[in-house]
Design a protein around this motif. Structure first.
Motif, short mmCIF file in Angstrom:
data_model
loop_
_atom_site.label_atom_id
_atom_site.label_comp_id
_atom_site.label_asym_id
_atom_site.label_seq_id
_atom_site.Cartn_x
_atom_site.Cartn_y
_atom_site.Cartn_z
N LYS A 152 -8.27 -0.70 2.69
CA LYS A 152 -7.93 -2.05 1.61
C LYS A 152 -7.69 -3.16 2.43
CE LYS A 152 -7.36 1.19 -2.04
NZ LYS A 152 -6.36 1.91 -3.05
N SER A 202 -5.50 3.02 2.74
CA SER A 202 -4.71 1.65 2.87
C SER A 202 -5.09 0.79 3.94
CB SER A 202 -2.98 2.09 3.09
OG SER A 202 -2.60 3.08 1.98
N TYR A 253 0.92 -1.40 0.02
CA TYR A 253 0.00 0.21 -0.03
C TYR A 253 0.97 1.37 0.03
CZ TYR A 253 -3.08 -3.82 1.55
OH TYR A 253 -3.61 -4.71 1.83
#
Length: 255
Positions: free
Chosen positions: A205, A202, A184
């Motif tokens: 995710k 990030s 990320y």
């Protein structure tokens, strides 16, 4: 808080958080060098909200109980000193004890952050009774090219992490096709919303990938019912019509 007893008789505390309904499995949350602080407890509560029994063992209890450090330089120094005093083998022993204590509740996974990420990665090949392990930005992991996985292992790294350079991550990934590695555009501790290094995008995710991975490994994939499955199963497949010998579905060139 609960108490767990290790094989050598050491008794340590652990933070436990339970789901409201039936559990999908167990997630053992492994601490950073700052102890089982508000961030680690929050992560345990978050896993519990998703249907897992979550438990965070206090790995510093062998040296000092009730450790909850801040994120300033002095706290980092103190935390690293506690890590050295605890030692790798004692940490593994306490993780094993935690897994053993909850093995009757369902399949067990490890999810570790920073130091806990390093421990989760190594425990995946040492601790018995695990189904999977997930590690967030564990320092030292990318230096290992030899360990092949005994259980599926998922890793999260930030490409701007000053402690785990991207160049090392690239070499590591090239040599470790047995691992699932996600990267990320973020720095170290990007999943901790109590720090200035927090990266919401990030972190979001990584959380999604972690949750999918844990659900699949602990609860299992959803059942798929095939069309006419019952009728076919009851006949043992004997009523399936045979194709004429001259007909082929393999798309090979005609003879």
């Amino acid at each position: 808080m609960i108490e767990i007893t290790a094989a050598d008789g050491h008794v340590f505390s652990a933070y436990r958080s339970d789901p409201t309904g039936s559990a999908k499995g167990v997630v053992v949350v492994l601490q950073e060098v700052f102890g089982v602080n508000s961030h680690i407890r929050k992560m345990a509560d978050t896993f519990a909200a998703q249907g897992f029994i979550a438990v965070a063992p206090c790995l510093f209890d062998r040296i000092q109980t009730g450790v909850e450090l801040g994120y300033d330089e002095a706290s980092v120094t103190q935390g690293l000193d506690l890590v050295k005093q605890v030692g790798f083998e004692h940490a593994m022993a306490d993780i094993q004890a935690t897994v053993d204590a909850f093995s009757g509740e369902g399949k067990v996974a490890l999810v570790g952050y920073d130091w806990g990420g390093y421990l989760a990665y190594n425990a995946a090949n040492r601790v018995k009774g695990l189904s999977t392990a997930v590690a967030y930005y564990g320092c030292g992991i990318v230096n290992d090219f030899s360990q092949r996985r005994k259980v599926p292992t998922l890793l999260h790294f930030g490409t701007a992490d000053p402690y785990i350079p991207l160049s090392q991550q690239i070499i590591f990934r090239a040599n470790r096709p047995d691992l699932r590695v996600y990267e990320y555009p973020a720095g170290h501790h990007f999943a901790c919303d109590e720090r200035d290094t927090y990266d919401a995008a990030s972190s979001g995710k990584a959380w999604t990938m972690t949750l999918i991975h844990l659900t699949h490994r602990l609860e299992g994939p959803p059942e798929v019912t095939l069309k006419n499955q019952g009728a076919y199963a009851s006949s043992g497949g004997k009523d399936k019509k045979k194709k004429p010998a001259a007909i082929s579905d393999d798309m090979e060139p005609p003879m």
